[in-house]
Scaffold this motif. Structure first.
Motif, PDB file in Angstrom:
ATOM      1  N   GLY A 211       0.795  -1.220   0.000  1.00  0.00           N
ATOM      2  CA  GLY A 211       0.000   0.000   0.000  1.00  0.00           C
ATOM      3  C   GLY A 211       0.829   1.272   0.000  1.00  0.00           C
ATOM      4  O   GLY A 211       2.056   1.252  -0.053  1.00  0.00           O
ATOM      5  N   ARG A 212       0.131   2.429   0.104  1.00  0.00           N
ATOM      6  CA  ARG A 212       0.753   3.732  -0.104  1.00  0.00           C
ATOM      7  C   ARG A 212       1.766   4.087   0.976  1.00  0.00           C
ATOM      8  O   ARG A 212       2.697   4.849   0.733  1.00  0.00           O
ATOM      9  N   ALA A 213       1.576   3.585   2.187  1.00  0.00           N
ATOM     10  CA  ALA A 213       2.489   3.936   3.276  1.00  0.00           C
ATOM     11  C   ALA A 213       3.480   2.815   3.572  1.00  0.00           C
ATOM     12  O   ALA A 213       4.110   2.812   4.624  1.00  0.00           O
ATOM     13  N   SER A 214       3.626   1.884   2.633  1.00  0.00           N
ATOM     14  CA  SER A 214       4.475   0.721   2.907  1.00  0.00           C
ATOM     15  C   SER A 214       5.961   1.041   2.830  1.00  0.00           C
ATOM     16  O   SER A 214       6.781   0.214   3.256  1.00  0.00           O
ATOM     17  N   ASP A 215       6.325   2.205   2.299  1.00  0.00           N
ATOM     18  CA  ASP A 215       7.750   2.504   2.162  1.00  0.00           C
ATOM     19  C   ASP A 215       8.463   2.478   3.504  1.00  0.00           C
ATOM     20  O   ASP A 215       9.538   1.886   3.643  1.00  0.00           O
ATOM     21  N   ILE A 216       7.864   3.090   4.526  1.00  0.00           N
ATOM     22  CA  ILE A 216       8.546   3.104   5.810  1.00  0.00           C
ATOM     23  C   ILE A 216       8.412   1.758   6.522  1.00  0.00           C
ATOM     24  O   ILE A 216       9.276   1.381   7.302  1.00  0.00           O
ATOM     25  N   GLY A 217       7.351   1.017   6.230  1.00  0.00           N
ATOM     26  CA  GLY A 217       7.205  -0.314   6.823  1.00  0.00           C
ATOM     27  C   GLY A 217       8.252  -1.280   6.290  1.00  0.00           C
ATOM     28  O   GLY A 217       8.885  -2.020   7.053  1.00  0.00           O
TER      29      GLY A 217
ATOM     30  N   THR B  70       8.007   0.861  19.073  1.00  0.00           N
ATOM     31  CA  THR B  70       7.690   1.429  17.769  1.00  0.00           C
ATOM     32  C   THR B  70       8.796   2.369  17.318  1.00  0.00           C
ATOM     33  O   THR B  70       9.248   3.218  18.090  1.00  0.00           O
ATOM     34  N   PRO B  71       9.210   2.260  16.051  1.00  0.00           N
ATOM     35  CA  PRO B  71      10.225   3.186  15.548  1.00  0.00           C
ATOM     36  C   PRO B  71       9.686   4.598  15.335  1.00  0.00           C
ATOM     37  O   PRO B  71      10.416   5.570  15.498  1.00  0.00           O
ATOM     38  N   THR B  72       8.395   4.733  14.971  1.00  0.00           N
ATOM     39  CA  THR B  72       7.941   6.026  14.449  1.00  0.00           C
ATOM     40  C   THR B  72       6.597   6.527  14.959  1.00  0.00           C
ATOM     41  O   THR B  72       6.252   7.676  14.678  1.00  0.00           O
TER      42      THR B  72
ATOM     43  N   GLN C 284      -0.909  24.889  -9.952  1.00  0.00           N
ATOM     44  CA  GLN C 284      -1.720  26.098  -9.799  1.00  0.00           C
ATOM     45  C   GLN C 284      -0.941  27.267  -9.207  1.00  0.00           C
ATOM     46  O   GLN C 284      -1.347  28.418  -9.350  1.00  0.00           O
ATOM     47  N   ASP C 285       0.145  26.979  -8.514  1.00  0.00           N
ATOM     48  CA  ASP C 285       0.901  28.049  -7.853  1.00  0.00           C
ATOM     49  C   ASP C 285       2.366  27.630  -7.765  1.00  0.00           C
ATOM     50  O   ASP C 285       2.682  26.582  -7.207  1.00  0.00           O
ATOM     51  N   LYS C 286       3.248  28.483  -8.310  1.00  0.00           N
ATOM     52  CA  LYS C 286       4.675  28.142  -8.323  1.00  0.00           C
ATOM     53  C   LYS C 286       5.433  28.739  -7.137  1.00  0.00           C
ATOM     54  O   LYS C 286       6.614  28.433  -6.938  1.00  0.00           O
ATOM     55  N   GLU C 287       4.783  29.614  -6.363  1.00  0.00           N
ATOM     56  CA  GLU C 287       5.515  30.405  -5.386  1.00  0.00           C
ATOM     57  C   GLU C 287       5.290  30.018  -3.933  1.00  0.00           C
ATOM     58  O   GLU C 287       6.206  30.126  -3.108  1.00  0.00           O
ATOM     59  N   VAL C 288       4.070  29.631  -3.570  1.00  0.00           N
ATOM     60  CA  VAL C 288       3.765  29.389  -2.158  1.00  0.00           C
ATOM     61  C   VAL C 288       4.726  28.342  -1.584  1.00  0.00           C
ATOM     62  O   VAL C 288       5.034  27.337  -2.232  1.00  0.00           O
ATOM     63  N   GLU C 289       5.252  28.621  -0.368  1.00  0.00           N
ATOM     64  CA  GLU C 289       6.177  27.661   0.238  1.00  0.00           C
ATOM     65  C   GLU C 289       5.434  26.404   0.666  1.00  0.00           C
ATOM     66  O   GLU C 289       4.329  26.482   1.213  1.00  0.00           O
ATOM     67  N   LEU C 290       6.053  25.274   0.409  1.00  0.00           N
ATOM     68  CA  LEU C 290       5.443  23.990   0.749  1.00  0.00           C
ATOM     69  C   LEU C 290       6.310  23.244   1.757  1.00  0.00           C
ATOM     70  O   LEU C 290       7.540  23.227   1.639  1.00  0.00           O
ATOM     71  N   MET C 291       5.656  22.644   2.729  1.00  0.00           N
ATOM     72  CA  MET C 291       6.327  21.832   3.743  1.00  0.00           C
ATOM     73  C   MET C 291       5.588  20.503   3.844  1.00  0.00           C
ATOM     74  O   MET C 291       4.429  20.393   3.462  1.00  0.00           O
ATOM     75  N   ALA C 292       6.256  19.513   4.376  1.00  0.00           N
ATOM     76  CA  ALA C 292       5.614  18.223   4.637  1.00  0.00           C
ATOM     77  C   ALA C 292       6.044  17.743   6.017  1.00  0.00           C
ATOM     78  O   ALA C 292       7.197  17.951   6.426  1.00  0.00           O
ATOM     79  N   ALA C 293       5.137  17.117   6.733  1.00  0.00           N
ATOM     80  CA  ALA C 293       5.469  16.567   8.045  1.00  0.00           C
ATOM     81  C   ALA C 293       6.535  15.491   7.905  1.00  0.00           C
ATOM     82  O   ALA C 293       6.749  14.929   6.822  1.00  0.00           O
ATOM     83  N   GLU C 294       7.205  15.195   8.989  1.00  0.00           N
ATOM     84  CA  GLU C 294       8.346  14.271   8.995  1.00  0.00           C
ATOM     85  C   GLU C 294       8.011  12.903   8.423  1.00  0.00           C
ATOM     86  O   GLU C 294       8.889  12.204   7.906  1.00  0.00           O
ATOM     87  N   TRP C 295       6.759  12.495   8.487  1.00  0.00           N
ATOM     88  CA  TRP C 295       6.319  11.197   7.943  1.00  0.00           C
ATOM     89  C   TRP C 295       6.662  11.081   6.455  1.00  0.00           C
ATOM     90  O   TRP C 295       6.938   9.988   5.942  1.00  0.00           O
ATOM     91  N   ALA C 296       6.668  12.202   5.751  1.00  0.00           N
ATOM     92  CA  ALA C 296       6.872  12.166   4.301  1.00  0.00           C
ATOM     93  C   ALA C 296       8.325  12.027   3.891  1.00  0.00           C
ATOM     94  O   ALA C 296       8.622  11.808   2.707  1.00  0.00           O
TER      95      ALA C 296
ATOM     96  N   LEU D  90      10.871  21.699  -1.220  1.00  0.00           N
ATOM     97  CA  LEU D  90       9.981  21.218  -0.160  1.00  0.00           C
ATOM     98  C   LEU D  90      10.766  21.104   1.152  1.00  0.00           C
ATOM     99  O   LEU D  90      11.873  20.564   1.172  1.00  0.00           O
ATOM    100  N   LEU D  91      10.186  21.608   2.234  1.00  0.00           N
ATOM    101  CA  LEU D  91      10.868  21.599   3.535  1.00  0.00           C
ATOM    102  C   LEU D  91      10.274  20.517   4.431  1.00  0.00           C
ATOM    103  O   LEU D  91       9.052  20.353   4.489  1.00  0.00           O
ATOM    104  N   LEU D  92      11.147  19.788   5.125  1.00  0.00           N
ATOM    105  CA  LEU D  92      10.718  18.715   6.029  1.00  0.00           C
ATOM    106  C   LEU D  92      11.659  18.641   7.224  1.00  0.00           C
ATOM    107  O   LEU D  92      12.779  19.153   7.178  1.00  0.00           O
ATOM    108  N   LEU D  93      11.189  17.947   8.252  1.00  0.00           N
ATOM    109  CA  LEU D  93      12.050  17.613   9.385  1.00  0.00           C
ATOM    110  C   LEU D  93      12.562  16.192   9.209  1.00  0.00           C
ATOM    111  O   LEU D  93      11.824  15.310   8.766  1.00  0.00           O
ATOM    112  N   GLN D  94      13.805  15.980   9.577  1.00  0.00           N
ATOM    113  CA  GLN D  94      14.332  14.626   9.631  1.00  0.00           C
ATOM    114  C   GLN D  94      14.916  14.373  11.008  1.00  0.00           C
ATOM    115  O   GLN D  94      15.268  15.300  11.734  1.00  0.00           O
ATOM    116  N   THR D  95      15.031  13.099  11.335  1.00  0.00           N
ATOM    117  CA  THR D  95      15.465  12.726  12.685  1.00  0.00           C
ATOM    118  C   THR D  95      16.829  12.052  12.671  1.00  0.00           C
ATOM    119  O   THR D  95      17.201  11.391  13.635  1.00  0.00           O
TER     120      THR D  95
END
Length: 367
Positions: free
Chosen positions: A36-42, A121-123, A240-252, A268-273
């Motif tokens: 499934g879609r979230a299997s990458d981290i699994g 749990t790891p995450t 639709q928009d080339k300028e607005v800043e985009l971020m994603a939660a650490e899960w991504a 794209l800005l994210l947090l890593q651990t």
């Protein structure tokens, strides 16, 4: 009389040989999303745990006993988590590593608590699992710690209006994350101007999310979703928009995001651990062995899962004859992981060092 004596001697010898046989294996379970879609981290977590098990066995095991890893797919659901835990407990596992998703933990944790089976749990980071004196131990930070870091960053760079898209199929995590972000962002003077909860199984959701959120004219957006869905959300917003800043939660912050995101996720800005460019000998040996075996770089879930296995093996090693796994875990103290030390508080909660990165030329680059 002599045949009787000879037969008895043979039986005693056989019993002695049986007693000197290989010691019983230690059964350890793993629960993660393998499809499934979230299997990458699994899958990344499973790979790292399998590496840790193989390395431990090659080094002689735990007190002379080999480890047998039993793997179960949680199907990314609460019901799947409960069924996977029940299956592993029926197989006689000493402990479990997993799951990765909060929604899965929602079904699994009541099962392992009732059976008194320690799970690491790891995450999983939802506040629903923080501050509980139970059998569930968490390697990572909480949604509060992650969301507060994003709120502080947003204010520091001048954002006052934010919008979020969150995964409704893992609402135990995403709603906890958004609630903590809105609280912290509001306290710092910002406003959450729009929010869109999507279901990735419904066609057109990502396009509708982009249109809805952009209509609120935010300074920036945050996607509270896995790497696959964050890649598609980013692509729809950039149409639709080339300028607005985009971020994603650490899960991504997975390798799937880089693979699927293409040019749209540049910036794209994210947090890593963890530090993926760490050149210490211990980490380099792990990274090279992982890449050679699985033909991909280890991600944040791999690092955390490997650390979880290291902690579990230490607790198994130190456990006394009449001691429970929970008592051994609680008495463990600090364990050195691949890059960070792991220390649980009185509730079995831990935290990771957090580092902001941006995607540049298809790579995560530290800010």
């Amino acid at each position: 009389m002599r045949p009787y004596v000879t037969l008895s001697a043979v039986m005693i010898l056989l019993l002695q040989l049986a007693a000197c046989g290989d010691p019983e294996v230690i059964r350890v379970g793993f629960i993660g999303g393998l499809e499934g879609r979230a299997s990458d981290i699994g899958i990344a977590s499973r790979n790292a745990v399998q590496m840790a098990v193989d390395e431990k066995n090659e080094a002689g095991g735990i007190n002379g006993r080999q480890i047998q890893l039993l793997v179960r797919d949680d199907l990314g659901t609460s019901e799947g988590g409960a069924e996977a835990a029940q299956s592993l407990i029926a197989e006689g596992v000493e402990a479990i590593i997993g799951p990765n998703l909060s929604v899965v933990a929602g079904g699994m944790v009541p099962v392992i608590n009732e059976a008194k089976i320690v799970s690491i749990t790891p995450t999983v980071s939802s506040l629903a699992f923080v501050g509980n004196n139970d059998h569930f131990y968490r390697i990572g930070s909480s949604t509060r710690q992650y969301a507060e870091a994003y709120a502080r960053y947003s204010i520091d760079v001048g954002h006052r209006k934010m919008a979020t898209a969150l995964d409704g199929r893992n609402a135990l995590f995403s709603s906890s994350w958004q609630d903590e972000f809105e609280r912290a962002f509001t306290e710092l003077g910002g406003t959450l101007v729009a929010s869109f909860q999507f279901d990735s199984t419904i066609g057109g959701e990502f396009s509708r999310a982009a249109t809805t959120l952009l209509a609120s004219k935010p300074d920036a957006m945050i996607f509270i979703a896995n790497g696959v869905d964050s890649a598609q959300l980013t692509q729809q917003v950039r149409k639709q928009d080339k300028e607005v800043e985009l971020m994603a939660a650490e899960w991504a912050a997975s390798e799937s995001l880089l693979t699927l995101g293409g040019a749209a996720i540049e910036g794209l800005l994210l947090l890593q651990t963890y530090d993926r460019y760490d050149e210490t000998a211990h980490y380099v040996a792990f990274r090279d062995a992982y890449k050679a075996r699985f033909r991909s770089d280890p991600g944040f879930s791999s690092i955390a899962a490997y650390d979880g296995a290291t902690v579990l093996f230490s607790a198994l090693q130190e456990r006394g004859d009449d001691e429970t796994m929970k008592s051994s875990m609680d008495a463990l103290g600090t364990t050195q992981g691949l890059q960070q030390k792991v220390t649980f508080d009185g509730f079995g909660d831990s935290a990771r060092q957090l580092v902001f990165v941006t995607v540049q030329k298809g790579k995560f680059i530290r800010k």
